[in-house]
Design a protein around this motif. Structure first.
Motif, mmCIF file in Angstrom:
data_model
loop_
_atom_site.group_PDB
_atom_site.id
_atom_site.type_symbol
_atom_site.label_atom_id
_atom_site.label_comp_id
_atom_site.label_asym_id
_atom_site.label_seq_id
_atom_site.Cartn_x
_atom_site.Cartn_y
_atom_site.Cartn_z
ATOM 1 N N LEU A 24 5.964 -5.060 5.277
ATOM 2 C CA LEU A 24 5.141 -4.074 6.393
ATOM 3 C C LEU A 24 6.543 -3.036 6.675
ATOM 4 N N ALA A 25 6.201 -1.626 5.936
ATOM 5 C CA ALA A 25 6.956 -0.556 6.044
ATOM 6 C C ALA A 25 6.583 0.196 7.205
ATOM 7 N N LEU A 29 -0.730 2.418 5.876
ATOM 8 C CA LEU A 29 -1.815 1.878 4.963
ATOM 9 C C LEU A 29 -2.059 0.480 5.366
ATOM 10 N N MET A 69 9.145 10.331 5.453
ATOM 11 C CA MET A 69 8.962 11.547 5.123
ATOM 12 C C MET A 69 9.551 12.349 6.149
ATOM 13 N N VAL A 100 9.249 4.475 -0.083
ATOM 14 C CA VAL A 100 9.045 3.661 -0.955
ATOM 15 C C VAL A 100 7.383 3.231 -0.758
ATOM 16 N N GLY A 101 6.948 3.064 0.350
ATOM 17 C CA GLY A 101 5.561 2.674 0.775
ATOM 18 C C GLY A 101 4.573 3.691 -0.059
ATOM 19 N N PHE A 104 3.395 2.695 -3.668
ATOM 20 C CA PHE A 104 2.427 1.367 -3.671
ATOM 21 C C PHE A 104 1.219 1.999 -3.145
ATOM 22 N N ALA A 105 1.000 3.297 -2.842
ATOM 23 C CA ALA A 105 -0.187 3.963 -2.085
ATOM 24 C C ALA A 105 -1.099 4.104 -3.400
ATOM 25 N N TYR A 109 -3.762 8.572 -2.885
ATOM 26 C CA TYR A 109 -2.663 9.196 -2.274
ATOM 27 C C TYR A 109 -1.599 8.778 -3.381
ATOM 28 N N GLY A 145 7.844 -7.229 -6.108
ATOM 29 C CA GLY A 145 8.798 -7.719 -5.097
ATOM 30 C C GLY A 145 9.099 -6.896 -4.353
ATOM 31 N N LEU A 146 10.096 -7.309 -3.400
ATOM 32 C CA LEU A 146 10.465 -6.229 -2.222
ATOM 33 C C LEU A 146 11.586 -5.289 -3.145
ATOM 34 N N ILE A 147 11.763 -3.859 -2.546
ATOM 35 C CA ILE A 147 12.398 -3.006 -3.031
ATOM 36 C C ILE A 147 13.514 -2.513 -2.027
HETATM 37 C C1 LIG Z 1 -4.132 9.654 7.907
HETATM 38 C C2 LIG Z 1 -3.325 9.503 6.631
HETATM 39 C C3 LIG Z 1 -3.114 10.655 5.776
HETATM 40 C C4 LIG Z 1 -2.444 10.371 4.680
HETATM 41 N N1 LIG Z 1 -2.144 11.434 4.053
HETATM 42 C C5 LIG Z 1 -1.313 11.028 2.930
HETATM 43 C C6 LIG Z 1 -0.921 12.362 1.947
HETATM 44 O O1 LIG Z 1 -1.214 13.308 2.220
HETATM 45 N N2 LIG Z 1 -0.180 12.038 0.823
HETATM 46 C C7 LIG Z 1 0.019 10.724 0.485
HETATM 47 O O2 LIG Z 1 0.660 10.689 -0.687
HETATM 48 N N3 LIG Z 1 -0.194 9.745 1.128
HETATM 49 C C8 LIG Z 1 -0.803 9.902 2.329
HETATM 50 N N4 LIG Z 1 -1.247 8.902 3.308
HETATM 51 C C9 LIG Z 1 -0.909 7.532 2.697
HETATM 52 C C10 LIG Z 1 0.476 6.843 3.206
HETATM 53 O O3 LIG Z 1 0.710 7.378 4.557
HETATM 54 C C11 LIG Z 1 1.625 7.162 2.317
HETATM 55 O O4 LIG Z 1 1.513 6.770 0.941
HETATM 56 C C12 LIG Z 1 2.889 6.419 2.807
HETATM 57 O O5 LIG Z 1 3.981 6.825 2.380
HETATM 58 C C13 LIG Z 1 2.900 4.772 2.790
HETATM 59 O O6 LIG Z 1 3.867 4.351 3.331
HETATM 60 P P1 LIG Z 1 4.057 3.292 4.408
HETATM 61 O O7 LIG Z 1 5.531 3.062 4.514
HETATM 62 O O8 LIG Z 1 3.243 3.532 5.618
HETATM 63 O O9 LIG Z 1 3.709 1.871 3.609
HETATM 64 P P2 LIG Z 1 2.820 0.399 4.460
HETATM 65 O O10 LIG Z 1 1.375 0.952 4.876
HETATM 66 O O11 LIG Z 1 3.830 -0.202 5.344
HETATM 67 O O12 LIG Z 1 2.853 -0.252 2.919
HETATM 68 C C14 LIG Z 1 1.955 0.220 1.784
HETATM 69 C C15 LIG Z 1 2.404 -0.859 0.682
HETATM 70 O O13 LIG Z 1 3.512 -0.505 0.222
HETATM 71 C C16 LIG Z 1 4.275 -1.824 0.263
HETATM 72 N N5 LIG Z 1 5.736 -1.600 0.446
HETATM 73 C C17 LIG Z 1 6.280 -0.734 1.283
HETATM 74 N N6 LIG Z 1 7.650 -0.874 1.380
HETATM 75 C C18 LIG Z 1 7.865 -1.654 0.318
HETATM 76 C C19 LIG Z 1 9.330 -2.102 -0.168
HETATM 77 N N7 LIG Z 1 10.365 -1.742 0.470
HETATM 78 N N8 LIG Z 1 9.164 -3.006 -1.299
HETATM 79 C C20 LIG Z 1 7.803 -3.493 -1.728
HETATM 80 N N9 LIG Z 1 6.698 -2.962 -1.079
HETATM 81 C C21 LIG Z 1 6.825 -2.175 -0.040
HETATM 82 C C22 LIG Z 1 3.666 -2.433 1.252
HETATM 83 O O14 LIG Z 1 3.753 -4.143 1.001
HETATM 84 C C23 LIG Z 1 2.160 -2.258 0.973
HETATM 85 O O15 LIG Z 1 1.605 -2.873 0.043
HETATM 86 C C24 LIG Z 1 -1.794 8.926 4.307
HETATM 87 C C25 LIG Z 1 -2.482 7.904 5.133
HETATM 88 C C26 LIG Z 1 -3.256 8.084 6.149
HETATM 89 C C27 LIG Z 1 -3.497 6.834 7.027
#
Ligand SMILES: Cc1cc2nc3c(=O)[nH]c(=O)nc-3n(C[C@H](O)[C@H](O)[C@H](O)COP(=O)(O)OP(=O)(O)OC[C@H]3O[C@@H](n4cnc5c(N)ncnc54)[C@H](O)[C@@H]3O)c2cc1C
Length: 266
Positions: A24-25, A29, A69, A100-101, A104-105, A109, A145-147
């Motif tokens: 969970l980062a 998502l 971001m 990094v998240g 995986f989007a 995204y 795996g974990l990054i």
């Molecule tokens: C309302 C809304 C608007 C959005 N708009 C955009 C947009 O305009 N553009 C866009 O690109 N995205 C968008 N997103 C998608 C998202 O917010 C981004 O892609 C974001 O960067 C995901 O990162 P996070 O840290 O929240 O991921 P998390 O939700 O914490 O994790 C997402 C995935 O990444 C994996 N992960 C995270 N960190 C690591 C790590 N260090 N090692 C291994 N796996 C990891 C997690 O295990 C999971 O599978 C949006 C989402 C929402 C809800």
């Protein structure tokens, strides 16, 4: 039911991971998946991810797993990436969403991931593993795996990097497509062209046709037209609620031409 486990370090978190767990980062998502009942059984997190994790070594830029971001936008060293971070979600999303998240989007995204692909970025796994190109993550996200960080070289001339996001709702709508271009020049000729498209496939993809049309050329009206005509080669656009595959195919070259024309004057 999903349980949440908290650890002090990424190494501890990596040891706790398994096929039933996700890291969970920012949770932008994963927490949605929790709310929808689609999350894995276990979420693994850190008790204190440092949101400002960033360092550089020479021209190498190293973005830690906790960098958001908003964190990118706060760093002058990453100013050429500000146009990318600025168009990801609204302020609340940017405060939580990590770089990094974003790798995986899933479609549509991955705007920042598109920029990282153009920059030739590599991911650094937690532990002793050597850095791997971001393409490896796109090939099979379940086996990565974990990054701990993502790293790439700062373009010698930051103006050699360009980014464009096309969305119906501005400024924070989901991408019809996004494009990132890295066009380093030597003696006026492009050497090492990298053109990446987001939302034009299941993951960010490079346009082999556009890169071939630009390599070794000067960036001018002729090479730009050739790149635009070949833009779709290497891409595989899907149909979704934002746009059809047909529409994405039709407009990819038009938007690439706009981006490259803006980069011509350096
Ligand atoms: C309302 C809304 C608007 C959005 N708009 C955009 C947009 O305009 N553009 C866009 O690109 N995205 C968008 N997103 C998608 C998202 O917010 C981004 O892609 C974001 O960067 C995901 O990162 P996070 O840290 O929240 O991921 P998390 O939700 O914490 O994790 C997402 C995935 O990444 C994996 N992960 C995270 N960190 C690591 C790590 N260090 N090692 C291994 N796996 C990891 C997690 O295990 C999971 O599978 C949006 C989402 C929402 C809800």
């Amino acid at each position: 039911m999903t349980t949440v486990e908290t650890y002090a370090t990424l190494d501890d978190a990596a040891r706790a991971m398994g096929s039933d767990a996700a890291y969970l980062a920012g949770g932008t998502l994963l927490m949605r998946a929790v709310n929808e009942g689609n999350a894995p059984d276990r979420l693994v997190r850190l008790n204190n991810p440092n949101p400002k994790e960033f360092r550089s070594s020479g021209d190498k830029l190293i973005l830690g797993a906790g960098l958001t971001m908003a964190g990118v936008l706060s760093l002058r060293e990453l100013d050429f990436l500000h146009p990318v971070a600025r168009v990801i979600g609204g302020p609340q999303i940017r405060n939580m969403a990590t770089v990094v998240g974003n790798l995986f989007a899933e479609h549509p995204y991955g705007d920042f991931a598109t920029a990282l692909l153009a920059l030739g970025a590599q991911v650094v796994p937690v532990g002793q593993g050597s850095p791997r190109p971001v393409e490896d993550i796109f090939r099979d996200r379940s086996r990565v795996g974990l990054i701990s960080s993502v790293e790439f070289h700062r373009p010698r001339d930051p103006r050699a990097f360009g980014f464009l996001k096309v969305s119906r709702v501005k400024p924070k709508g989901v991408s019809v497509l996004s494009i990132a271009a890295l066009l380093p020049r030597e003696g006026g000729r492009i050497r090492g062209a990298r053109i990446a498209f987001g939302a034009m496939g299941a993951t960010p993809l490079r346009s082999a046709g556009a890169e071939r049309a630009l390599e070794g050329q000067s960036l001018d009206a002729t090479s730009i037209d050739r790149a635009a005509a070949a833009a779709i080669e290497g891409l595989d656009p899907p149909t979704d609620q934002i746009a059809s595959a047909w529409y994405r195919r039709e407009v990819a070259g038009v938007h690439l031409k706009r981006l490259l024309t803006g980069m011509e004057r350096i």
